[in-house]
Scaffold this motif. Structure first.
Motif, PDB file in Angstrom:
ATOM      1  N   ASN A 217       0.814  -1.220   0.000  1.00 40.98           N
ATOM      2  CA  ASN A 217       0.000   0.000   0.000  1.00 40.98           C
ATOM      3  C   ASN A 217       0.847   1.270   0.000  1.00 40.98           C
ATOM      4  O   ASN A 217       1.751   1.406   0.811  1.00 40.98           O
TER       5      ASN A 217
ATOM      6  N   THR B 240       1.410   5.484  -2.138  1.00 39.99           N
ATOM      7  CA  THR B 240       1.522   6.297  -3.355  1.00 39.99           C
ATOM      8  C   THR B 240       2.962   6.246  -3.852  1.00 39.99           C
ATOM      9  O   THR B 240       3.842   5.712  -3.172  1.00 39.99           O
TER      10      THR B 240
ATOM     11  N   ASP C 137       5.039   7.812  -1.324  1.00 37.89           N
ATOM     12  CA  ASP C 137       5.262   6.901  -0.187  1.00 37.89           C
ATOM     13  C   ASP C 137       6.417   5.946  -0.500  1.00 37.89           C
ATOM     14  O   ASP C 137       7.240   5.642   0.361  1.00 37.89           O
TER      15      ASP C 137
ATOM     16  N   LEU D 126       0.028  -4.933   3.622  1.00 33.52           N
ATOM     17  CA  LEU D 126      -1.233  -5.050   4.353  1.00 33.52           C
ATOM     18  C   LEU D 126      -2.020  -6.276   3.916  1.00 33.52           C
ATOM     19  O   LEU D 126      -1.819  -6.812   2.821  1.00 33.52           O
TER      20      LEU D 126
ATOM     21  N   PRO E  51      -7.726  -2.957   7.597  1.00 31.75           N
ATOM     22  CA  PRO E  51      -6.356  -3.326   7.227  1.00 31.75           C
ATOM     23  C   PRO E  51      -5.505  -3.741   8.428  1.00 31.75           C
ATOM     24  O   PRO E  51      -5.657  -3.189   9.521  1.00 31.75           O
TER      25      PRO E  51
ATOM     26  N   SER F  48      -0.172   0.490  10.146  1.00 30.79           N
ATOM     27  CA  SER F  48      -0.265   0.756   8.718  1.00 30.79           C
ATOM     28  C   SER F  48       0.974   0.238   7.992  1.00 30.79           C
ATOM     29  O   SER F  48       1.310   0.683   6.922  1.00 30.79           O
TER      30      SER F  48
ATOM     31  N   PHE G 209      -4.749   2.292  -3.126  1.00 30.04           N
ATOM     32  CA  PHE G 209      -3.302   2.499  -3.225  1.00 30.04           C
ATOM     33  C   PHE G 209      -2.529   1.190  -3.255  1.00 30.04           C
ATOM     34  O   PHE G 209      -1.335   1.160  -2.968  1.00 30.04           O
TER      35      PHE G 209
END
Ligand SMILES: *[C@@H]1O[C@H](CO)[C@@H](O)[C@H](O)[C@H]1NC(C)=O
Ligand SMILES: *[C@@H]1O[C@H](CO)[C@@H](O)[C@H](O)[C@H]1NC(C)=O
Ligand SMILES: *[C@@H]1O[C@H](CO)[C@@H](O)[C@H](O)[C@H]1NC(C)=O
Ligand SMILES: *[C@@H]1O[C@H](CO)[C@@H](O)[C@H](O)[C@H]1NC(C)=O
Length: 240
Positions: free
Chosen positions: A80, A82, A85, A94, A103, A131, A224
């Protein structure tokens, strides 16, 4: 299987060391299972073998899970984030758990056990609300795709330790093939990765899988989920 298949033919590059560096045939998908790949098969003395099993979750109290290896089924994961990121190493590996789905992220940083390393290494968790705790798949310029830990540790490896106990199940006879992480230790002769007794060093390798559509009321989002490099059949791969 509905995953996108941009299959490339195996590609070998002759490096300056004159050892050919091969990029085995791969596909791409936004969903994947993590397959246990024992890199030194002579060490896989277990029955059934650990090689080819799948990372699955063992519940250890809401919303926490230990990563374990199962011969029968595996969770479907996604990477996950962008593009920014990715650049900033803020991605997460995830999976979706619960109803409605939310998640959970693969992590080695479990706050309550931050400093806990048992004799078999640091437990890998897949925790709801996390996350993604510093894991990602290798980048495209690296020849092989597998899960890596983002940390300043120079050398480390995942291990699978068959027939292990998990404290949450202390009052049962349950045994698990736990997935742990082992870091190198340093001494005057340099750094060494010591594989704990009863464990085998492994890579966790993405096998392309279909990422299911989420129900309307899901807390998870696949917006994403990145297209990643994965293999169609990790256990049956010809790595050369
Ligand atoms: C998987 O393991 C085989 C040996 O069993 C090794 O040749 C190959 O490089 C490994 N692949 C990855 C991605 O770790
Ligand atoms: C872990 O160890 C560090 C350094 O010794 C300490 O500062 C920190 O409080 C410890 N964390 C926990 C959760 O015990
Ligand atoms: C997934 O990535 C997006 C984009 O950066 C981010 O907004 C979202 O919080 C991430 N999901 C989780 C569960 O971390
Ligand atoms: C698993 O561990 C238990 C308890 O330590 C032991 O009695 C049993 O023989 C082990 N089984 C295998 C297959 O190694």
């Amino acid at each position: 299987m509905t995953h996108l298949s941009t299959t490339l033919v195996a590609l070998c590059l002759l490096g300056v060391t004159s050892a050919a560096e091969c990029i085995p045939k791969y596909s791409s998908s936004n969903g994947f299972q993590l397959v246990v790949n024992v890199t030194d098969r002579t060490k896989d003395t277990y029955t059934p073998p650990v090689h080819g099993s799948f990372v699955q979750l063992a519940h250890v109290g809401p919303p926490y899970n230990r990563a374990v290896a199962s011969t029968s089924s595996g969770s479907v994961f996604y990477q996950n984030g962008t593009f920014s990121d990715i650049a900033n190493q803020r991605i997460g590996i995830l999976t979706d758990i619960g109803t409605p789905p939310f998640p959970a992220g693969v992590t080695y940083q479990f706050p309550e056990q931050q400093n806990q390393t048992d004799e078999k290494g640091k437990p890998i968790h897949v925790n709801g609300g996390a996350s993604g705790g510093g894991t990602r798949l290798t980048r495209l310029y690296e020849p092989l795709s597998y899960l890596t830990i983002l940390s300043d540790v120079v050398e480390s490896t995942f291990v699978v330790c068959p027939n292990s106990t998990i404290p949450y199940y202390a009052r049962t006879n349950y045994r698990f093939n736990v997935v742990n992480w082992v870091q190198a230790t340093r001494d005057s002769t340099g750094s060494h990765i010591v594989i704990p007794e009863g464990c085998v060093a492994v890579n966790l390798v993405p096998q392309c899988a279909t990422l299911n559509d989420l129900p309307e009321n899901a807390f998870s989002s696949h917006d994403f989920a990145q297209e990643v490099r994965c293999y169609d059949d990790v256990a049956g791969m010809d790595w050369n």
